[in-house]
Design an enzyme around this catalytic site. Structure first.
Site, PDB file in Angstrom:
ATOM      1  N   ASP A 109     -52.341  35.670 -43.782  1.00 12.88           N
ATOM      2  CA  ASP A 109     -51.418  36.506 -44.526  1.00 12.88           C
ATOM      3  C   ASP A 109     -50.494  37.152 -43.505  1.00 12.88           C
ATOM      4  O   ASP A 109     -50.925  37.994 -42.708  1.00 12.88           O
ATOM      5  CB  ASP A 109     -52.179  37.579 -45.312  1.00 12.88           C
ATOM      6  CG  ASP A 109     -51.268  38.456 -46.170  1.00 12.88           C
ATOM      7  OD1 ASP A 109     -50.075  38.567 -45.852  1.00 12.88           O
ATOM      8  OD2 ASP A 109     -51.769  39.043 -47.147  1.00 12.88           O
ATOM      9  N   TYR A 201     -33.996  40.561 -51.175  1.00 13.01           N
ATOM     10  CA  TYR A 201     -34.133  39.324 -50.400  1.00 13.01           C
ATOM     11  C   TYR A 201     -33.081  39.269 -49.293  1.00 13.01           C
ATOM     12  O   TYR A 201     -33.386  38.923 -48.144  1.00 13.01           O
ATOM     13  CB  TYR A 201     -34.000  38.121 -51.334  1.00 13.01           C
ATOM     14  CG  TYR A 201     -34.192  36.795 -50.652  1.00 13.01           C
ATOM     15  CD1 TYR A 201     -35.462  36.373 -50.240  1.00 13.01           C
ATOM     16  CD2 TYR A 201     -33.118  35.945 -50.415  1.00 13.01           C
ATOM     17  CE1 TYR A 201     -35.642  35.147 -49.604  1.00 13.01           C
ATOM     18  CE2 TYR A 201     -33.292  34.722 -49.793  1.00 13.01           C
ATOM     19  CZ  TYR A 201     -34.548  34.324 -49.388  1.00 13.01           C
ATOM     20  OH  TYR A 201     -34.722  33.112 -48.768  1.00 13.01           O
TER      21      TYR A 201
END
Length: 302
Positions: A109, A201
């Site tokens: 992760d 984003y």
């Protein structure tokens, strides 16, 4: 007469005598990557898988693929916490082993420091070195700012921006010890320009470019280059989700995708994972290119 291949470019040279040595020194000849070690995040699917395939084609015989099956938040292009990246990575590695490639999958992760440190430890313990880091892993959601949740922001910005920081930072000590290395991040055309409904984003991908330039300057005298690739529109899960989110009334997802390609890409055609892999190989092959972001976008950011 020589034909020297440099990525997708062909140099046709007429050389005789002393001139030949000078030309050979000044022209980059493609070399095998055999014996080198690559670490690719997000290498089980999409662009990452394209990068893995290209590295293997160029002779890489030692590769680590890092990815996650589960993430903390469902705000991503898969719409679920189970994104299946590690399972995909294991499948890719199984196929590579059948071809004689020493490949390992590492569950990682990229938003968690301990997980990222373990990724590097497992890679170095297994291979003894890391020559190339290609950091592809990333997430996206599509919403106007007024509707953005903290979950949307944290999922996207933590993965794309914080993840780049943690992953890049984790390999520096090993590469300094080796005296050589390539770090290649992935930004986006959304790291070069703002887009409606993608503010979070865009923020994350602008951050990748700024971080890449800054880190490149810090490592100028360590034999380590740091660059990034800015893809245009590539038909991966990310753009499957975006095409759905950007659909006009009565429009299919496929029609939405085609319309956005035609509207955003001056060449009128989408890009491929292979296009992105060619950019990665360019950065690997060039020891004096650093701090750069290469747009692979069909002219979108001209």
């Amino acid at each position: 007469q020589w034909h020297i291949y440099c990525n997708c470019y062909v140099y046709n040279l007429q050389c005789t005598g002393k001139q030949s040595k000078k030309v050979m020194k000044g022209v980059l000849a493609m070399t095998s990557l055999k014996g080198k070690v690559a670490l690719v995040t997000g290498g089980g699917t999409g662009i990452g898988k394209g990068v893995v395939d290209a590295l293997v084609e160029r002779g890489i015989d030692k590769i680590a693929i890092a990815a996650a099956d589960f993430v903390d938040l469902a705000a991503n292009q898969y719409k679920t916490k189970n994104i299946g990246g590690y399972t995909a990575a294991k499948n890719v590695c199984a196929d590579l082993k059948k071809k004689g490639i020493d490949a390992i999958a590492i569950e990682t992760d990229v938003t968690k420091p301990a997980s990222v440190k373990n990724m590097v430890k497992e890679t170095v313990d297994h291979f003894g070195q890391i020559d190339y880091l290609v950091h592809v892993a990333g997430l996206i959601t599509c919403k106007p700012v007024v509707d953005l949740t903290e979950e949307d922001w944290d999922s996207v910005v933590n993965t794309n921006a914080k993840g780049t920081f943690l992953v890049d930072q984790s390999v520096i000590a090993q590469m300094k010890k080796q005296g050589d290395g390539r770090i290649i991040n992935f930004s986006s055309i959304a790291g070069k320009s703002g887009y409606a409904n993608l503010a979070h984003y865009c923020a994350s991908k602008f951050a990748v470019i700024g971080f890449t330039i800054s880190l490149a300057k810090e490592l100028l005298h360590d034999g380590i280059t740091v660059n990034s690739v800015a893809p245009g529109i590539v038909p991966t899960q990310m753009w499957i989700d975006l095409a759905e989110s950007l659909r006009l009334p009565g429009e299919t997802r496929e029609e939405s995708y085609k319309r956005n390609v035609e509207a955003m890409i001056p060449q009128g055609i989408d890009q491929t994972a292979e296009d992105m892999a060619a950019a990665v190989l360019f950065f690997i092959d060039n020891p004096h290119v650093t701090g750069q972001t290469l747009n692979v976008d069909g002219g979108c950011c001209c």
